[in-house]
Design an enzyme around this catalytic site. Sequence first.
Site, PDB file in Angstrom:
ATOM      1  N   HIS A 162      -7.929   1.332   1.541  1.00 30.98           N
ATOM      2  CA  HIS A 162      -7.822   0.968   2.970  1.00 30.98           C
ATOM      3  C   HIS A 162      -8.604   1.961   3.841  1.00 30.98           C
ATOM      4  O   HIS A 162      -8.052   2.596   4.738  1.00 30.98           O
ATOM      5  CB  HIS A 162      -6.342   0.917   3.389  1.00 30.98           C
ATOM      6  N   GLU A 215       0.848  -1.195   0.000  1.00 32.49           N
ATOM      7  CA  GLU A 215       0.000   0.000   0.000  1.00 32.49           C
ATOM      8  C   GLU A 215       0.883   1.244   0.000  1.00 32.49           C
ATOM      9  O   GLU A 215       1.932   1.240   0.659  1.00 32.49           O
ATOM     10  CB  GLU A 215      -0.911  -0.005   1.232  1.00 32.49           C
TER      11      GLU A 215
END
Length: 629
Positions: free
Chosen positions: A512, A489
């Site tokens: 997220h 990420e």
Amino acid sequence: MTSPVFIFDFDSTLVRIETLEALADIALSDAPDAAAKKAEIAALTDQAMTGQVDFGTALRRRLDLLALNRSHVEALTDRILDEASASIRRNVDFFERHAERVYILSGGFREVIAPLAARLGIAADHVLANDLIYDAEGRVTGVDDANPLSRENGKPEVIKALNLTGPVVMVGDGWTDAEVKLAGAASRFYAFTEVVSRPKVIEVADATAASLDEVLFAEGVAGRWSYPRNRIRMLLLENIHPAAVERLEEAGYSVETMKGALDEDDLIEAIKGVHVLGIRSKTNVSARVLEQADRLLAVAAFCIGTNQIDLEAAAEHGVAVFNAPYSNTRSVVELAIGLTIVLMRDVADKSAAMHQGQWNKSATGSRELRGKTLGIVGYGAIGSQLSVLAEGLGMRVIFHDLSERLALGNARRMRSLDALLAEADVVSLHVDGRKDNADVIGAAQFAKMKPGVLFLNLSRGHVVDVDALAEALKSGRIAGAAVDVFPEEPRTNADPFASPLQGLKNVILSPHIGGSTEEAQEAIAEFAAERLLGYLNRGDTTFCVNLPNVQLAEVSRAHRLLHIHRNQPGVLAELNRALSSAGLNILGQHLKTDERTGYVITDVDRDYDPEVLKVLRDLPGTVRFRMLH
Ligand SMILES: NC(=O)c1ccc[n+]([C@@H]2O[C@H](COP(=O)([O-])OP(=O)(O)OC[C@H]3O[C@@H](n4cnc5c(N)ncnc54)[C@H](O)[C@@H]3O)[C@@H](O)[C@H]2O)c1
Ligand SMILES: O=C(O)[C@H](O)COP(=O)(O)O
């Protein structure tokens, strides 16, 4: 050694306000020219406090601007306790214990000061301040001109007249306090900067004190806390909600914030001298980071997951790790439900097409939730809540968990993952991020799912083989997926994102954000900040994820010795031997161990030889020793 006499200024020192400015707010609340008058009053206060206008002149000019009456003064007096500065509130115990050697010396007004003086246990004759004069109608006509405090250089004159014995310590923010030092009426002068910082005053001071804790520490007086809180540095990364900063700063700690996550090398650099680190899911606190952290006492994960932290290495260094296990669970559950509905109806692709000018009204492939089977993998805080809400919407719920979990409502436990995969119309992953969970769902598991299944992952990126998911989507075996978490990420919003799932049909990708709601972030901030304060201020390890959990009340009129050690035989016996041979009186003791670590908390009477502390620090097996008083 004679203990010093402490003399405190009032405005912007004991309280976080300037009396005359606060009175202006009250008295001028309805006045048409309020703004101009308030600005003039604030300018005069500033000029007096920096020595540009003499104090007596500034005082009288401000009173003239105000047209004060008794009710205005009473309104301020009524709320003055709420205005006490943060470090004063924290140290009420100091005032109560040393009241006979504490004075309040102020160019402000006696009746406004009186309630706080009483709260701090300071006798009326130790309050040296101006007296307001009222006329028969209750209007303020001025101050008692005979009182030296209504004039320039009044403070040193009043102190000298007290004929004090022993060292005199003056604490204040303003020029009138600096005058005390310049006139030789105080042995030491601390420029108090907790409320306002005035360079000209700091220049002539012996030291700057950002809080009362600093003064007490420097003067060797046992304050409420052993180490000035403002010297305890906290670094909060990843855009942690401001409520945490507010709470931690209010408690007196120094807090720095950064928006994004840091890589290992930058983190090592950034946490030099830092006592507390706050992170979310994207900062990896590795063994190497912990190895090089020179001051670190605690790490708070302002989220649920702690897989980004080497918990074992943290325990070995005596670094306590906390998280917020429940505060964002509802947000994740709501998103999972919403995503399931959107996937069932193919809304994301239909919406994208509409943005391209295509109208594609069709019921083909669109289904209701009602009567479908939801398979929840991981039936913890999130999975079990999802179970209840999904049933409320008419879904049948089955779940699989490695641990024995109570099935809620009509949910049915499945003994194996395969059994769940064979039956579910929707599979939603809510397992924790332990390393063993890497690729828990891969090609073999996708092959076992029902054709046309919908798949959600809002847990952790590494638990799914994303390439296998992309293949299963392309082949049509999986009809749609919602993925909120990814093996890689971006650390900040400015960094790029790439995934094999991009561009696939009926696939919703979100950055997220399962727990990213205002409600959840605020709740996390409050919860995690409280855990940190409990640990720093009391030694309380409730909810600590890597040290034995001990719930503790505040230490009161005792010293608290906190000893973290490796769980090896004989440490407690050695510790108590050291305490007893130093003649310490133990008031209370707690011990809790886990397979790796022992945590002993000992409250002792305050009078002892501080040399014993060195012995405790050096006991074999000691990982970390800390003291609170
Ligand atoms: N997307 C987000 O923003 C977001 C927000 C909050 C939490 N999370 C993540 O969601 C996940 C679940 O959170 P939680 O609070 O419910 O955790 P939890 O610890 O309460 O529950 C996890 C459950 O999964 C079970 N489990 C672990 N591995 C398993 C496996 N291989 N097979 C079956 N069961 C297994 C555990 O026994 C436990 O009951 C965590 O990974 C957490 O980090 C994500
Ligand atoms: O562990 C969690 O609580 C979630 O993954 C949320 O993480 P975040 O705070 O980084 O959004």
